[in-house]
Design a protein around this motif. Structure first.
Motif, mmCIF file in Angstrom:
data_model
loop_
_atom_site.group_PDB
_atom_site.id
_atom_site.type_symbol
_atom_site.label_atom_id
_atom_site.label_comp_id
_atom_site.label_asym_id
_atom_site.label_seq_id
_atom_site.Cartn_x
_atom_site.Cartn_y
_atom_site.Cartn_z
ATOM 1 N N ARG A 172 32.773 47.870 49.879
ATOM 2 C CA ARG A 172 32.827 47.528 51.544
ATOM 3 C C ARG A 172 33.049 46.036 52.128
ATOM 4 O O ARG A 172 32.882 45.588 52.988
ATOM 5 N N TRP A 173 33.129 45.257 51.301
ATOM 6 C CA TRP A 173 34.191 44.285 51.220
ATOM 7 C C TRP A 173 35.457 43.915 51.884
ATOM 8 O O TRP A 173 36.070 45.470 52.202
ATOM 9 N N LYS A 174 35.409 43.168 53.351
ATOM 10 C CA LYS A 174 37.015 43.481 53.601
ATOM 11 C C LYS A 174 37.876 42.127 53.744
ATOM 12 O O LYS A 174 38.197 41.182 53.448
ATOM 13 N N TRP A 175 39.308 42.380 54.067
ATOM 14 C CA TRP A 175 40.364 42.222 53.497
ATOM 15 C C TRP A 175 40.950 40.910 54.303
ATOM 16 O O TRP A 175 40.883 41.142 56.104
ATOM 17 N N ALA A 176 40.641 40.027 54.238
ATOM 18 C CA ALA A 176 40.992 38.176 55.242
ATOM 19 C C ALA A 176 42.667 38.845 55.779
ATOM 20 O O ALA A 176 43.584 38.106 56.510
ATOM 21 N N GLN A 177 43.033 39.038 54.616
ATOM 22 C CA GLN A 177 44.542 39.833 54.422
ATOM 23 C C GLN A 177 45.182 39.674 53.818
ATOM 24 O O GLN A 177 44.140 40.678 52.223
ATOM 25 N N GLU A 178 45.987 40.884 53.051
ATOM 26 C CA GLU A 178 47.059 41.917 52.556
ATOM 27 C C GLU A 178 46.740 40.914 50.899
ATOM 28 O O GLU A 178 47.427 39.751 51.471
ATOM 29 N N PRO A 179 46.603 41.747 49.980
ATOM 30 C CA PRO A 179 47.171 41.148 48.726
ATOM 31 C C PRO A 179 48.042 40.103 48.486
ATOM 32 O O PRO A 179 49.489 41.295 49.226
#
Length: 153
Positions: A115-122
């Motif tokens: 349940r981490w949140k992406w700061a931007q797309e990989p």
């Protein structure tokens, strides 16, 4: 003071250049209230994740999957940090000799479970090595650190 943890596997000279670029970007002189910790996946543990405010992951594509070292990191930290670190901002770069989609899917699946949140797309660095990959990863480190410092993440 915010803390950014960089956990990146660097088994080659080129992947080491990428890890160093991530650190350089995150340590930009304009970002003052940031501590950057860099660890190889086999040396990073739950205590490192618990102590950070954001995490930047890096891996080569190995047989269409993440490196075994990064998988080992996830295996060791998953349950110890699951409840405490939900919502942790994260980013990922993949050095992919092919397309990197299998690696991306595998990491995204684990990150979703945490349940981490992406700061931007990989960021997927595909194909033959290009020196521009270094600049792209440096920008990723800078973006994540600046966003963390400013409270965006």
């Amino acid at each position: 003071m915010k803390r950014l943890l960089i956990v990146a596997h660097a088994p080659s000279l080129n992947t080491l250049k990428l890890r160093e670029a991530a650190e350089r970007g995150a340590s930009h002189p304009d970002i003052e209230a940031m501590e950057v910790i860099v660890k190889p996946p086999l040396e990073a543990g739950p205590e490192d994740v618990m102590a950070c405010d954001a995490i930047l992951l890096g891996t080569p594509e190995n047989l269409g999957y993440m490196s075994g070292a990064l998988k080992d990191f996830f295996d060791r930290v998953f349950y110890p940090v699951l409840e405490e670190k939900q919502g942790l901002p994260c980013a990922l770069y993949i050095r992919a000799g092919r397309d990197g989609t299998g690696t991306q899917r595998a990491v995204q699946s684990i990150v979703t479970g945490l349940r981490w949140k992406w700061a931007q797309e990989p960021l997927i660095l595909r194909g033959e090595w290009q020196e521009s990959f270094v600049e792209e990863v440096e920008e990723l480190g800078l973006y994540l650190a600046a966003g963390l410092e400013s409270g965006i993440f």
